[in-house]
Write an enzyme that holds these catalytic residues in place. Structure first.
Site, PDB file in Angstrom:
ATOM      1  N   HIS A  97       0.834  -1.200   0.000  1.00 38.96           N
ATOM      2  CA  HIS A  97       0.000   0.000   0.000  1.00 38.96           C
ATOM      3  C   HIS A  97       0.870   1.251   0.000  1.00 38.96           C
ATOM      4  O   HIS A  97       2.032   1.230   0.401  1.00 38.96           O
ATOM      5  CB  HIS A  97      -0.937   0.021   1.218  1.00 38.96           C
ATOM      6  CG  HIS A  97      -0.217   0.085   2.534  1.00 38.96           C
ATOM      7  ND1 HIS A  97       0.402  -1.019   3.092  1.00 38.96           N
ATOM      8  CD2 HIS A  97       0.009   1.113   3.385  1.00 38.96           C
ATOM      9  CE1 HIS A  97       0.954  -0.678   4.242  1.00 38.96           C
ATOM     10  NE2 HIS A  97       0.747   0.605   4.443  1.00 38.96           N
ATOM     11  N   ASP A  99       0.513   5.060   1.628  1.00 37.36           N
ATOM     12  CA  ASP A  99      -0.281   5.614   2.725  1.00 37.36           C
ATOM     13  C   ASP A  99      -1.272   6.674   2.257  1.00 37.36           C
ATOM     14  O   ASP A  99      -0.935   7.571   1.467  1.00 37.36           O
ATOM     15  CB  ASP A  99       0.638   6.233   3.788  1.00 37.36           C
ATOM     16  CG  ASP A  99       1.359   5.183   4.615  1.00 37.36           C
ATOM     17  OD1 ASP A  99       0.841   4.055   4.723  1.00 37.36           O
ATOM     18  OD2 ASP A  99       2.432   5.501   5.164  1.00 37.36           O
ATOM     19  N   HIS A 253       4.742   0.114   0.439  1.00 37.27           N
ATOM     20  CA  HIS A 253       5.430  -0.672   1.454  1.00 37.27           C
ATOM     21  C   HIS A 253       4.514  -1.758   1.998  1.00 37.27           C
ATOM     22  O   HIS A 253       3.293  -1.720   1.834  1.00 37.27           O
ATOM     23  CB  HIS A 253       5.983   0.206   2.581  1.00 37.27           C
ATOM     24  CG  HIS A 253       4.989   1.119   3.229  1.00 37.27           C
ATOM     25  ND1 HIS A 253       4.557   2.295   2.649  1.00 37.27           N
ATOM     26  CD2 HIS A 253       4.336   1.036   4.412  1.00 37.27           C
ATOM     27  CE1 HIS A 253       3.683   2.894   3.437  1.00 37.27           C
ATOM     28  NE2 HIS A 253       3.533   2.149   4.523  1.00 37.27           N
ATOM     29  N   ARG A 268       4.789   6.856  13.854  1.00 41.24           N
ATOM     30  CA  ARG A 268       4.884   7.378  12.486  1.00 41.24           C
ATOM     31  C   ARG A 268       4.459   8.828  12.410  1.00 41.24           C
ATOM     32  O   ARG A 268       3.396   9.208  12.926  1.00 41.24           O
ATOM     33  CB  ARG A 268       4.005   6.560  11.516  1.00 41.24           C
ATOM     34  CG  ARG A 268       4.293   6.907  10.047  1.00 41.24           C
ATOM     35  CD  ARG A 268       3.394   6.102   9.107  1.00 41.24           C
ATOM     36  NE  ARG A 268       2.134   6.791   8.853  1.00 41.24           N
ATOM     37  CZ  ARG A 268       1.044   6.202   8.345  1.00 41.24           C
ATOM     38  NH1 ARG A 268       1.076   4.914   8.074  1.00 41.24           N
ATOM     39  NH2 ARG A 268      -0.059   6.894   8.124  1.00 41.24           N
TER      40      ARG A 268
END
Length: 277
Positions: A97, A99, A253, A268
């Site tokens: 995917h 983000d 990723h 994150r």
């Protein structure tokens, strides 16, 4: 100490040393890291015991910060997303995917800091969308050029994952109502490097709008398999206090979920981006 670079894989990825991300870095260093991000697409940093506040401060040097509408965030610092996966909160990033492509302006970059790592497993892979695009035949590139695809928050965040907790359920329902499906080009041009890259992902892309349902499924299945080829990827084995900084505009990723029942905790920060073209 000057910044030093060690390339990790052919398509993308470099280890960066000689910089302390916890410090208030001069603009010359920030500018150099921005150049390296464009060149290598994913930057890896070892031994960076960075606080959430310092992580947010570093990320903000590259743009305003995104607050995720669904995932848990740190209570006093919502710009830091908490990825704390264990038996009671199972991982859901074990798919390729990019983000937040459910947004009209998907993020420019992600910055992930490792806080708790299992004794084995829990690696993350990144794939270069530009390397995958450039490896396609010229007729295939011409076919894809001009096509658009729909991206939906509901595809990667199914309601049943969040409905057991009333607070999460309310947060989820607000997010889905606010983020209606959006349309992005299948081939995106990087705003700085001008390299073209594939901009569909199995996490959020629902269909290619100009094709029939059957055609869309077939084309997307081919592209997902193509982008996951090892030649276009780099794999990172995490250590505590690693920090990884990736260009979300031109990568995908995959967080490998092979560590349960052990725990894996990450922080994150996500830098807001612009509308793909």
């Amino acid at each position: 100490m000057p910044i030093q670079i060690t390339q990790v894989a052919r398509a993308l990825g470099a280890i960066v040393s000689g910089v302390d991300l916890s410090q208030d870095l001069p603009q010359s260093v920030i500018g150099r890291l921005g150049e390296l991000l464009i060149e290598h697409q994913v930057l890896f940093f070892r031994e960076q015991p960075i606080s959430p506040e310092a992580q947010a401060r570093f990320a903000a040097r590259f743009g305003s910060l995104h607050v995720h509408p669904i995932y848990p965030v740190l209570p006093d610092l919502p710009e830091i997303l908490l990825l704390d996966n264990h038996a009671a909160f199972l991982p859901d990033n074990d798919n390729w995917h990019t983000d937040v492509t459910f947004s009209e302006t998907p993020p420019l970059a992600g910055i992930l800091a490792a806080k708790r790592i299992p004794s084995s497993g829990g690696d993350t892979l990144w794939s270069s969308s530009s390397a995958a695009y450039e490896a396609l035949s010229e007729p295939m590139r011409r076919f894809l050029d001009g096509l658009t695809a729909q991206h939906s928050i509901a595809k990667s965040f199914p309601a049943e994952r969040w409905e057991s907790d009333p607070a999460f359920k309310e947060r989820y329902e607000r997010a889905v109502a606010k983020h209606t499906p959006v349309t992005h080009p299948v081939i995106r041009t990087h705003p700085v490097s001008r390299r073209k890259g594939l901009f569909v992902n199995s996490g959020f892309t629902t269909h290619i709008k100009e094709l029939s349902s059957e055609e869309s499924r077939s084309v997307l299945a081919f592209l997902y398999e193509h982008m996951a080829r090892p030649e276009f990827t780099v794999r990172w084995r995490w250590q505590v206090d690693d920090v990884v900084f990736w260009d979300n505009r031109v990568t995908q990723h995959y967080a490998i979920a092979d560590y349960l029942p052990e725990r894996r905790t990450m922080h994150r920060a996500t830098v807001n981006g612009d509308k793909p073209f």
